[in-house]
Design a protein around this motif. Structure first.
Motif, PDB file in Angstrom:
ATOM      1  N   ASN A  50       0.891  -1.185  -0.023  1.00 26.89           N
ATOM      2  CA  ASN A  50      -0.087  -0.035   0.005  1.00 26.89           C
ATOM      3  C   ASN A  50       0.774   1.259  -0.019  1.00 26.89           C
ATOM      4  O   ASN A  50       0.622   2.264  -0.573  1.00 26.89           O
ATOM      5  N   ALA A  51       1.780   1.348   0.952  1.00 19.37           N
ATOM      6  CA  ALA A  51       2.850   2.344   0.957  1.00 19.37           C
ATOM      7  C   ALA A  51       3.396   2.548  -0.250  1.00 19.37           C
ATOM      8  O   ALA A  51       3.567   3.649  -0.984  1.00 19.37           O
ATOM      9  N   THR A  52       4.001   1.476  -0.989  1.00 20.25           N
ATOM     10  CA  THR A  52       4.634   1.616  -2.288  1.00 20.25           C
ATOM     11  C   THR A  52       3.620   2.153  -3.425  1.00 20.25           C
ATOM     12  O   THR A  52       3.999   3.011  -4.285  1.00 20.25           O
ATOM     13  N   HIS A  53       2.500   1.585  -3.538  1.00 23.40           N
ATOM     14  CA  HIS A  53       1.451   2.280  -4.381  1.00 23.40           C
ATOM     15  C   HIS A  53       1.130   3.761  -4.209  1.00 23.40           C
ATOM     16  O   HIS A  53       1.127   4.257  -5.255  1.00 23.40           O
ATOM     17  N   GLY A  54       1.252   3.992  -2.986  1.00 26.39           N
ATOM     18  CA  GLY A  54       1.148   5.592  -2.749  1.00 26.39           C
ATOM     19  C   GLY A  54       2.230   6.288  -3.015  1.00 26.39           C
ATOM     20  O   GLY A  54       1.906   7.413  -3.664  1.00 26.39           O
ATOM     21  N   VAL A  59       5.004   9.762  -7.331  1.00 27.57           N
ATOM     22  CA  VAL A  59       6.133  10.083  -7.808  1.00 27.57           C
ATOM     23  C   VAL A  59       5.666  10.411  -9.337  1.00 27.57           C
ATOM     24  O   VAL A  59       6.088  11.230 -10.098  1.00 27.57           O
ATOM     25  N   GLU A  60       4.559   9.874  -9.825  1.00 28.66           N
ATOM     26  CA  GLU A  60       3.929   9.999 -11.194  1.00 28.66           C
ATOM     27  C   GLU A  60       3.342  11.206 -11.301  1.00 28.66           C
ATOM     28  O   GLU A  60       3.279  12.015 -12.350  1.00 28.66           O
ATOM     29  N   ALA A  61       2.810  11.646 -10.245  1.00 27.60           N
ATOM     30  CA  ALA A  61       2.118  13.038 -10.302  1.00 27.60           C
ATOM     31  C   ALA A  61       3.073  14.222 -10.396  1.00 27.60           C
ATOM     32  O   ALA A  61       3.001  15.212 -10.966  1.00 27.60           O
TER      33      ALA A  61
END
Length: 128
Positions: A50-54, A59-61
């Motif tokens: 979950n933390a990696t996904h967030g 990073v993409e933003a």
């Protein structure tokens, strides 16, 4: 398949029951401890996922914002590069205005330009 019973069956198996029961209890508690460890490990992995996904979303933003900023910088660079040419054009215009005023002040007639009419193309594309 131990049955509680009376008589010699119970007495012959009674020596195995405490040790088997103790071993079983120890192995069960060991199994429960391993299961609890695995549950904690799974919970940690889920939290990490979950933390990696967030983090990936953030990073993409940021990457999107940086690409927008880079495009803005490119546009700004184009505008700034055009200013040099604009200053050159304005300077040339000012020089032409000043030289025209000086000629007018000196009483010189305006400069005439002769054009060769044969070299000028006509509307249908043929020279006269």
């Amino acid at each position: 398949m131990l049955r509680s019973g009376t008589g010699s069956q119970h007495s012959s198996r009674s020596s195995y029951l405490p040790s088997a029961s103790g071993t079983s209890s120890a192995s069960e508690s060991s199994s429960h401890a391993k299961l609890d460890d695995k549950k904690r490990e799974l919970a940690a992995l889920i939290a990490l996922d979950n933390a990696t996904h967030g983090f990936r979303e953030r990073v993409e933003a940021h990457a999107t914002q940086h690409s927008i900023a880079a495009e803005g910088v490119d546009a700004l660079a184009d505008v700034l590069a055009a200013w040099q040419q604009m200053f050159h054009i304005v300077g040339t215009f000012i020089e032409a205005q000043e030289s025209s005023r000086q000629r007018d002040a000196a009483g010189e007639p305006p400069q005439l330009v002769r054009l060769d009419l044969e070299s000028i193309p006509t509307a249908n594309g043929a020279n006269k």
